[in-house]
Design a protein around this motif. Structure first.
Motif, mmCIF file in Angstrom:
data_model
loop_
_atom_site.group_PDB
_atom_site.id
_atom_site.type_symbol
_atom_site.label_atom_id
_atom_site.label_comp_id
_atom_site.label_asym_id
_atom_site.label_seq_id
_atom_site.Cartn_x
_atom_site.Cartn_y
_atom_site.Cartn_z
ATOM 1 N N ARG A 97 0.117 18.697 14.905
ATOM 2 C CA ARG A 97 -0.101 17.405 15.159
ATOM 3 C C ARG A 97 1.069 16.640 15.486
ATOM 4 N NH1 ARG A 97 -3.210 13.886 12.431
ATOM 5 N NH2 ARG A 97 -4.327 13.164 14.610
ATOM 6 N N ILE A 98 0.707 16.551 16.892
ATOM 7 C CA ILE A 98 1.829 15.236 17.580
ATOM 8 C C ILE A 98 1.659 13.753 18.366
ATOM 9 C CG2 ILE A 98 4.187 15.655 18.935
ATOM 10 C CD1 ILE A 98 4.111 18.407 19.020
ATOM 11 N N THR A 99 1.874 12.833 17.497
ATOM 12 C CA THR A 99 1.541 12.120 18.152
ATOM 13 C C THR A 99 3.478 11.161 19.271
ATOM 14 O OG1 THR A 99 1.491 9.056 18.090
ATOM 15 C CG2 THR A 99 2.949 10.207 16.236
ATOM 16 N N ALA A 100 2.912 10.767 20.746
ATOM 17 C CA ALA A 100 4.282 10.858 21.527
ATOM 18 C C ALA A 100 3.454 10.080 22.587
ATOM 19 C CB ALA A 100 4.147 11.947 22.432
ATOM 20 N N ILE A 136 4.193 8.183 11.070
ATOM 21 C CA ILE A 136 3.625 9.451 10.840
ATOM 22 C C ILE A 136 2.704 10.355 9.950
ATOM 23 C CG2 ILE A 136 4.809 10.141 13.330
ATOM 24 C CD1 ILE A 136 6.956 11.820 11.037
ATOM 25 N N VAL A 137 3.726 9.651 8.840
ATOM 26 C CA VAL A 137 2.893 10.160 7.863
ATOM 27 C C VAL A 137 1.389 9.324 6.611
ATOM 28 C CG1 VAL A 137 4.069 9.342 5.241
ATOM 29 C CG2 VAL A 137 6.235 9.992 6.565
ATOM 30 N N ALA A 138 1.655 8.080 7.442
ATOM 31 C CA ALA A 138 0.386 7.709 7.074
ATOM 32 C C ALA A 138 -0.716 8.310 7.703
ATOM 33 C CB ALA A 138 0.448 6.195 7.401
ATOM 34 N N ASP A 142 2.940 15.645 12.165
ATOM 35 C CA ASP A 142 3.795 16.788 11.971
ATOM 36 C C ASP A 142 5.025 16.074 12.374
ATOM 37 O OD1 ASP A 142 1.757 19.131 10.135
ATOM 38 O OD2 ASP A 142 1.113 18.698 12.064
ATOM 39 N N ALA A 143 4.801 15.150 12.923
ATOM 40 C CA ALA A 143 5.927 14.852 14.332
ATOM 41 C C ALA A 143 5.631 14.356 15.521
ATOM 42 C CB ALA A 143 6.460 16.185 14.320
ATOM 43 N N GLY A 144 6.199 13.508 15.350
ATOM 44 C CA GLY A 144 6.295 12.447 16.486
ATOM 45 C C GLY A 144 7.350 12.229 17.659
ATOM 46 N N VAL A 145 7.425 12.453 18.293
ATOM 47 C CA VAL A 145 8.242 11.825 19.766
ATOM 48 C C VAL A 145 8.878 10.439 20.282
ATOM 49 C CG1 VAL A 145 8.876 12.770 22.471
ATOM 50 C CG2 VAL A 145 7.867 14.385 20.504
ATOM 51 N N ARG A 146 10.104 10.129 20.144
ATOM 52 C CA ARG A 146 10.270 8.952 20.783
ATOM 53 C C ARG A 146 11.944 9.056 21.442
ATOM 54 N NH1 ARG A 146 10.107 5.095 15.209
ATOM 55 N NH2 ARG A 146 7.305 5.603 15.015
#
Length: 304
Positions: A97-100, A136-138, A142-146
Motif C-alpha cells: 500500500r502506497i500513498t502519493a 503512513i505508520v498510523a 507500506d510507503a509514501g511518496v514525497r
C-alpha cells in the motif's frame, strides 16, 4: 491449548505412526525413557490410554486411533501453512500500500508498475492519491511518496525521480491582454488558477526562490482545483495563470500553446522519494518494488 500439550501430541503421533518407541525416539532425537515419560504424562492429563505396549510392539488404542485420525491432519495443515509462510519470505508476493500525490503517481509510480507487475503476478499494489502529509505508520501504508525536502528525518528515503521544477504558465491569448509578470508579487494583479491542498491548510501559496531569497505569494482567481488535470484544462482555456510541474507543461510550451514566465524565480529542487519507516522489515515484494522505482541518475544526501 498449552504449548506442552502440542509437543506431547507431536510425540504421540510419531510413536503411533512408527509403532515403536525406539524408532520414534531416534526420529525425535530424545531418549526412549524421556519419550515414554512424555506419553504417560499425556495419557494422565487426558485420563485415557492412548497406546497399548507389549515387549514386542506398540499400537494405538481406540482412543489413540481416534486422536491419530483427527489431530494428525490438523497438525499437518498447520505445518503446511508455516511452510507456505516461509516461502513468502523468499518469494515476492503480497500487497503493498502506497500513498502519493497525483503527479508522482502518474509520472513515477505508474510507468514502473506497468512494467513490474506482469513479471510478478503475486505482487499486488494499492495506490491511494492523497495530497496530505499522511502518517503512513498510523494509516498502515507500506510507503509514501514525497518530494525530497518533505521527507521526515526518521524515514528511509529512496530517490525515485529527477530534480523537480514548478513553472508559471499562461496562454498567448491571455498575455495578449495582460502584461507578463516580472516578479512573483506581480501575480496579485493576475487571474490565477488556485490549488487547494490539505497539507497547507487550504489554498496553496505559490512558492518561489531566487538567489537564496524565498517568496510565497497568495494569488486570486475565479477557479480553485485540487486536481492537476483540471488546472491544465483551465490554463489551456485561457482562464488564467497556472502553477504546474514543468514536465506536464513541456509539450504545450514546445507547440506554443503555453508561455512560461518568472523562469528565474523557479529553480529546480529535490525530486520525488519513496519513504518508509526505518524500523520496517523489508519483505521481498517491497524490495522488488523499491529496486524498480529507484532513480538511476544523480542522488542526494537523503538517498538510501
Amino acid at each position: 491449548m498449552a504449548r506442552q500439550n502440542i509437543n506431547d501430541l507431536l510425540a504421540f503421533l510419531v510413536v503411533a505412526r512408527e509403532r515403536s518407541f525406539t524408532r520414534a525416539a531416534a526420529q525425535l532425537d530424545v531418549s526412549q525413557s524421556a519419550l515414554s515419560h512424555t506419553i504417560r504424562a499425556l495419557e494422565e492429563r487426558l485420563g485415557l490410554r492412548l497406546l497399548t505396549r507389549t515387549t514386542r510392539s506398540v499400537a494405538p488404542t481406540e482412543a489413540g486411533e481416534r486422536l491419530l485420525r483427527t489431530v494428525a491432519p490438523k497438525l499437518a495443515e498447520i505445518d503446511a501453512e508455516l511452510s507456505a509462510l516461509t516461502e513468502l519470505r523468499d518469494k515476492p508476493a503480497g500487497t503493498i500500500r502506497i500513498t502519493a500525490a497525483e503527479h508522482s503517481a502518474t509520472t513515477i509510480l505508474w510507468p514502473a508498475l506497468s512494467k513490474l507487475l506482469p513479471r510478478y503476478p503475486d505482487i499486488k499494489v494499492e495506490v491511494n492519491i492523497d495530497y496530505g502529509f499522511t502518517d503512513i505508520v498510523a494509516e498502515r501504508y507500506d510507503a509514501g511518496v514525497r518530494l525530497g525536502e518533505q521527507v521526515a528525518k526518521d524515514m528511509i528515503a529512496v530517490r525515485i525521480g529527477p530534480d523537480f521544477r514548478m513553472v508559471v504558465v499562461g496562454t498567448p491569448s491571455y498575455f495578449a491582454v495582460h502584461p507578463k509578470p516580472a516578479k512573483p508579487q506581480d501575480l496579485t494583479a493576475h487571474r490565477c488558477i488556485n490549488i487547494r491542498l490539505p497539507t497547507y491548510g487550504g489554498i496553496y501559496a505559490w512558492e518561489f526562490e531566487k538567489r537564496g531569497r524565498a517568496l510565497r505569494v497568495r494569488v486570486e482567481g475565479q477557479l480553485v482545483f485540487n486536481n492537476m488535470a483540471l488546472r491544465m484544462n483551465a490554463v489551456l482555456a485561457g482562464l488564467g495563470l497556472a502553477y504546474l510541474p514543468e514536465d506536464q507543461v513541456q509539450p504545450h510550451l514546445a507547440d506554443g500553446r503555453l508561455v512560461r514566465v518568472l523562469t528565474d524565480w523557479c529553480p529546480p529542487f529535490s525530486g520525488y522519494h519513496l519513504y518508509y519507516p526505518s524500523r520496517r522489515q523489508v519483505a521481498p515484494a517491497f524490495a522488488v518494488l523499491v529496486d524498480a522505482l529507484r532513480y538511476r541518475g544523480c542522488t542526494t544526501a537523503l538517498d538510501e
